[in-house]
Design an enzyme around this catalytic site. Sequence first.
Site, PDB file in Angstrom:
ATOM      1  N   SER A 223       0.754 -10.227 -18.688  1.00  0.00           N
ATOM      2  CA  SER A 223       1.490  -9.843 -17.476  1.00  0.00           C
ATOM      3  C   SER A 223       2.331 -11.003 -16.961  1.00  0.00           C
ATOM      4  CB  SER A 223       0.522  -9.410 -16.373  1.00  0.00           C
ATOM      5  OG  SER A 223      -0.272  -8.338 -16.795  1.00  0.00           O
TER       6      SER A 223
ATOM      7  N   ARG B  75       1.888 -14.939  -9.020  1.00  0.00           N
ATOM      8  CA  ARG B  75       0.678 -14.146  -8.772  1.00  0.00           C
ATOM      9  C   ARG B  75       0.938 -13.070  -7.706  1.00  0.00           C
ATOM     10  NH1 ARG B  75      -4.363 -13.813 -10.539  1.00  0.00           N
ATOM     11  NH2 ARG B  75      -4.016 -15.614 -11.862  1.00  0.00           N
TER      12      ARG B  75
ATOM     13  N   HIS C  15       2.619 -10.400  -9.538  1.00  0.00           N
ATOM     14  CA  HIS C  15       1.597  -9.752 -10.367  1.00  0.00           C
ATOM     15  C   HIS C  15       0.787  -8.745  -9.547  1.00  0.00           C
ATOM     16  CE1 HIS C  15      -2.548  -9.897 -12.209  1.00  0.00           C
ATOM     17  NE2 HIS C  15      -1.830  -9.582 -13.269  1.00  0.00           N
TER      18      HIS C  15
END
Lengths: 208, 208
Positions: B9, B34, B37
């Site tokens: 990812s 992040r 994500h």
Amino acid sequence: MPAQIEKESFAIIGRELEHRGICLPAEEEMVTKRVIHTTADFDYVKNLYYSEGAVEKLRKALREGACIVTDTQMAKAGINKKALGKYGGGVYCFMSDEDVAKEAKERGCTRAFVSMERAAALGKPLIFAIGNAPTALVSLYELMAKKCVEPAGIIGVPVGFVNVVEAKELILEKKEEVPCIVARGRKGGSNVAAAICNALLYGIQEKG
Amino acid sequence: MPAQIEKESFAIIGRELEHRGICLPAEEEMVTKRVIHTTADFDYVKNLYYSEGAVEKLRKALREGACIVTDTQMAKAGINKKALGKYGGGVYCFMSDEDVAKEAKERGCTRAFVSMERAAALGKPLIFAIGNAPTALVSLYELMAKKCVEPAGIIGVPVGFVNVVEAKELILEKKEEVPCIVARGRKGGSNVAAAICNALLYGIQEKG
């Protein structure tokens, strides 16, 4: 005070939708608006897919005491347990149980699969609210195919970049069998899963 | 397996950023990635503001055992307590405590104010991770002005339509005094607050 701010927020969302020329179907309106309220992201107007009569069917299940199964502690934390408990339901999340991790390792499968299997074994009417793990949706699909579970509904809104879009499209194949609300594409999340559950619950309350 | 998916990812996110011609500052890269994500939302590339050296300063505070204060149980649930505990820290959230609601009512102030005050009274180094209540940020600002609290850091990422943008801009006035990471604009959330905390924690781990 928080109730007043929420009311004002929904009014702003309503005006901005109008400004964009968007008219949401009445049944779906409060759910979609609550997701926008939770994310400040109007993309969900396009992303959220509702199977036919999904909102009404999911509300009926909740009113009759269905429990909710989540795939994260975050989604569990975000669901209004008091509102859910009024109808007899509760929230389960098995994903972070230590023995789930152990069993998954022993069997060579995912924690999500073991978690969905454990939920199925509860033998209760269940709504699955999946905001994180696409593997949870894939596991549900497999368990449904084997007649090991018959969900009262699926809220399929995992977020991410790997296997997420595919897992959501897979669940949509079951849309005739099970009422579902799915965030197509990459977006979603535990917050979105919880927001949808709460919007369903608050909709029941409004009807008294 | 989940580690492998996460790696993949982040690789996809990296490629898409490159494709958009975006090069994130090295210090901020893992935090912003992040958040993307967690949300699948590239808007955070533009939205996230970091005060000078914020990531390094916040990591230092965590490494030295700072605790995290959240404004929702959801954010608390999403923070990796194991990673935080390694350095001696823990997570507090007072918002849903019954006596906080009672005290707020008696004093005619918000639950957020009482919660922030209670956190301040802990007398510990604290990082405030606010993903929901703009009033929590406003309360922090007021408590800082009265020298009642000196946060080790502020993660200011409430989401919403009413007073949210303003509360975040208010905290930015303090950016010289306190290291902060703020999601400007309407977007943010408990998931974003937790993701930023975890990115900070994982960054410490990577250094060993």
